[in-house]
Motif scaffolding. Sequence first.
Motif, PDB file in Angstrom:
ATOM      1  N   SER A  55     100.247 -65.145  65.241  1.00  0.00           N
ATOM      2  CA  SER A  55     100.584 -64.404  66.444  1.00  0.00           C
ATOM      3  C   SER A  55     101.752 -65.292  67.071  1.00  0.00           C
ATOM      4  N   ALA A  56     102.531 -64.453  67.966  1.00  0.00           N
ATOM      5  CA  ALA A  56     103.296 -65.206  68.714  1.00  0.00           C
ATOM      6  C   ALA A  56     103.601 -64.435  70.021  1.00  0.00           C
ATOM      7  N   LEU A  57     104.053 -65.210  71.209  1.00  0.00           N
ATOM      8  CA  LEU A  57     104.282 -64.735  72.627  1.00  0.00           C
ATOM      9  C   LEU A  57     105.548 -65.222  72.968  1.00  0.00           C
ATOM     10  N   VAL A  58     106.579 -64.254  73.330  1.00  0.00           N
ATOM     11  CA  VAL A  58     107.841 -64.539  73.727  1.00  0.00           C
ATOM     12  C   VAL A  58     107.989 -63.990  75.447  1.00  0.00           C
ATOM     13  N   GLY A  59     108.283 -64.871  76.272  1.00  0.00           N
ATOM     14  CA  GLY A  59     108.713 -64.381  77.483  1.00  0.00           C
ATOM     15  C   GLY A  59     108.826 -65.739  78.285  1.00  0.00           C
ATOM     16  N   PRO A  60     108.799 -65.548  79.634  1.00  0.00           N
ATOM     17  CA  PRO A  60     109.027 -66.556  80.622  1.00  0.00           C
ATOM     18  C   PRO A  60     107.860 -67.566  80.607  1.00  0.00           C
ATOM     19  N   GLY A  61     108.121 -68.744  81.079  1.00  0.00           N
ATOM     20  CA  GLY A  61     107.133 -69.707  81.004  1.00  0.00           C
ATOM     21  C   GLY A  61     105.738 -69.519  81.905  1.00  0.00           C
ATOM     22  N   TRP A  62     105.955 -68.658  83.057  1.00  0.00           N
ATOM     23  CA  TRP A  62     104.786 -68.285  83.755  1.00  0.00           C
ATOM     24  C   TRP A  62     103.659 -67.212  82.808  1.00  0.00           C
ATOM     25  N   ALA A  63     104.515 -66.590  81.826  1.00  0.00           N
ATOM     26  CA  ALA A  63     103.731 -65.978  81.023  1.00  0.00           C
ATOM     27  C   ALA A  63     102.967 -66.622  80.016  1.00  0.00           C
ATOM     28  N   ALA A  64     103.751 -67.607  79.405  1.00  0.00           N
ATOM     29  CA  ALA A  64     103.156 -68.536  78.451  1.00  0.00           C
ATOM     30  C   ALA A  64     102.069 -69.115  79.200  1.00  0.00           C
ATOM     31  N   ASP A  65     101.956 -69.841  80.263  1.00  0.00           N
ATOM     32  CA  ASP A  65     100.950 -70.454  81.003  1.00  0.00           C
ATOM     33  C   ASP A  65      99.627 -69.666  81.214  1.00  0.00           C
ATOM     34  N   ALA A  66     100.020 -68.300  81.544  1.00  0.00           N
ATOM     35  CA  ALA A  66      99.030 -67.269  81.849  1.00  0.00           C
ATOM     36  C   ALA A  66      98.161 -66.845  80.820  1.00  0.00           C
ATOM     37  N   ALA A  67      98.938 -66.976  79.567  1.00  0.00           N
ATOM     38  CA  ALA A  67      98.332 -66.191  78.364  1.00  0.00           C
ATOM     39  C   ALA A  67      97.307 -67.375  77.611  1.00  0.00           C
ATOM     40  N   ALA A  68      97.713 -68.770  77.973  1.00  0.00           N
ATOM     41  CA  ALA A  68      97.201 -69.781  77.337  1.00  0.00           C
ATOM     42  C   ALA A  68      95.763 -69.957  76.813  1.00  0.00           C
ATOM     43  N   SER A  69      95.052 -69.086  77.782  1.00  0.00           N
ATOM     44  CA  SER A  69      93.367 -69.220  77.540  1.00  0.00           C
ATOM     45  C   SER A  69      93.063 -68.077  76.996  1.00  0.00           C
ATOM     46  N   ILE A  70      93.805 -66.967  76.769  1.00  0.00           N
ATOM     47  CA  ILE A  70      93.424 -65.631  76.470  1.00  0.00           C
ATOM     48  C   ILE A  70      93.650 -65.545  74.907  1.00  0.00           C
ATOM     49  N   PRO A  71      92.549 -65.140  74.266  1.00  0.00           N
ATOM     50  CA  PRO A  71      92.421 -64.864  72.888  1.00  0.00           C
ATOM     51  C   PRO A  71      93.469 -63.748  72.334  1.00  0.00           C
ATOM     52  N   ASP A  72      93.748 -63.905  71.076  1.00  0.00           N
ATOM     53  CA  ASP A  72      94.667 -62.968  70.586  1.00  0.00           C
ATOM     54  C   ASP A  72      94.325 -61.277  70.866  1.00  0.00           C
ATOM     55  N   GLU A  73      93.025 -61.314  70.490  1.00  0.00           N
ATOM     56  CA  GLU A  73      92.570 -59.899  70.543  1.00  0.00           C
ATOM     57  C   GLU A  73      92.764 -59.268  71.942  1.00  0.00           C
ATOM     58  N   GLU A  74      92.495 -60.013  72.838  1.00  0.00           N
ATOM     59  CA  GLU A  74      92.692 -59.413  74.013  1.00  0.00           C
ATOM     60  C   GLU A  74      94.246 -59.381  74.556  1.00  0.00           C
ATOM     61  N   LEU A  75      95.156 -60.336  74.298  1.00  0.00           N
ATOM     62  CA  LEU A  75      96.487 -60.298  74.409  1.00  0.00           C
ATOM     63  C   LEU A  75      97.083 -59.247  73.769  1.00  0.00           C
ATOM     64  N   ALA A  76      96.577 -58.643  72.613  1.00  0.00           N
ATOM     65  CA  ALA A  76      97.270 -57.705  72.058  1.00  0.00           C
ATOM     66  C   ALA A  76      96.843 -56.272  72.728  1.00  0.00           C
ATOM     67  N   GLN A  77      96.077 -56.202  73.724  1.00  0.00           N
ATOM     68  CA  GLN A  77      95.922 -55.061  74.479  1.00  0.00           C
ATOM     69  C   GLN A  77      96.844 -54.928  75.496  1.00  0.00           C
ATOM     70  N   HIS A  78      97.485 -53.677  75.642  1.00  0.00           N
ATOM     71  CA  HIS A  78      98.633 -53.515  76.536  1.00  0.00           C
ATOM     72  C   HIS A  78      98.283 -53.940  78.101  1.00  0.00           C
ATOM     73  N   VAL A  79      97.039 -53.435  78.416  1.00  0.00           N
ATOM     74  CA  VAL A  79      96.386 -53.619  79.880  1.00  0.00           C
ATOM     75  C   VAL A  79      96.506 -55.319  80.078  1.00  0.00           C
ATOM     76  N   THR A  80      96.120 -55.973  79.128  1.00  0.00           N
ATOM     77  CA  THR A  80      96.306 -57.509  79.394  1.00  0.00           C
ATOM     78  C   THR A  80      97.600 -57.927  79.776  1.00  0.00           C
ATOM     79  N   LEU A  81      98.700 -57.580  79.062  1.00  0.00           N
ATOM     80  CA  LEU A  81      99.893 -57.941  79.391  1.00  0.00           C
ATOM     81  C   LEU A  81     100.521 -57.519  80.680  1.00  0.00           C
ATOM     82  N   MET A  82     100.041 -56.164  80.974  1.00  0.00           N
ATOM     83  CA  MET A  82     100.400 -55.506  82.141  1.00  0.00           C
ATOM     84  C   MET A  82      99.858 -56.407  83.372  1.00  0.00           C
ATOM     85  N   THR A  83      98.579 -56.814  83.436  1.00  0.00           N
ATOM     86  CA  THR A  83      97.709 -57.534  84.491  1.00  0.00           C
ATOM     87  C   THR A  83      98.664 -58.807  84.682  1.00  0.00           C
ATOM     88  N   LEU A  84      98.989 -59.505  83.432  1.00  0.00           N
ATOM     89  CA  LEU A  84      99.739 -60.729  83.589  1.00  0.00           C
ATOM     90  C   LEU A  84     100.869 -60.510  84.541  1.00  0.00           C
TER      91      LEU A  84
END
Length: 245
Positions: A55-84
């Motif tokens: 898996s890979a995440l590309v975006g600003p630093g705040w997004a990388a920090d916010a996603a650090a503790s979120i499992p891939d299965e959740e991060l793949a859900q559109h609602v998760t990225l929208m919330t971040l």
Amino acid sequence: MTLDHGTADIIQLAWARHLGLEDQAFAEALASGERIIRVDEEATSVQFVRLFGASALVGPGWAADAAASIPDEELAQHVTLMTLAREHGGHGLGAAALFFADDLPLQQPSDELTVSQAQRDAIELESRCPPDDVNEVGLADMAHHFTVIHDDDGRHVPVASSGYAEWEGLLAHLGVLVDPQWRRRGLGSLAASIAAHEALASGLTLQWPADVSNTGSLALARSMGFVTGGIHTRVLLGSAAPQSR
């Protein structure tokens, strides 16, 4: 159908280059079990991709920090990225299942038909389709189009079309669009088969993105023999204009 040995490596290489990563990024991520992170403070979107277990995440630093503790299965859900991205003007582009193929059965039409490669016919077809479908596929923006034409008393009417854009000289990024009045007649799979075999003849591996909520596109990809290989989830930031995949 299954993919040939090495096809997954080609797909991951194309995606690594598409996302601005090192060529071996996905292979190394798969070996280490760690998520790839590329911080881009100028990014107009946040993207999460999962391919064949890496898996890979590309975006600003705040997004990388916010996603650090979120499992891939959740991060793949559109609602998760929208919330971040909510506090950063995030608006959705959805989540697309990624299908791939390096060979497909050739679909033969039952009747003689006319196929146009002119962009104007793809654009005319888009005018006959719902905006959500048009935006999801992005047909007119693709470099190659194969549009099935219906002869209506001497007037040529585009009823279904498939096209592809070349990614990194490795992948053919496919899309298919059918006039709502002509759906459920096999025209979508026929147009897609024509485009797919043109791309295969050019030495490209096929990639078909299908929105996870688009049951018709998902079913069509599977019925044609495409193999599921991953998911791509995106959220636009600020005032960035929506783009086709």
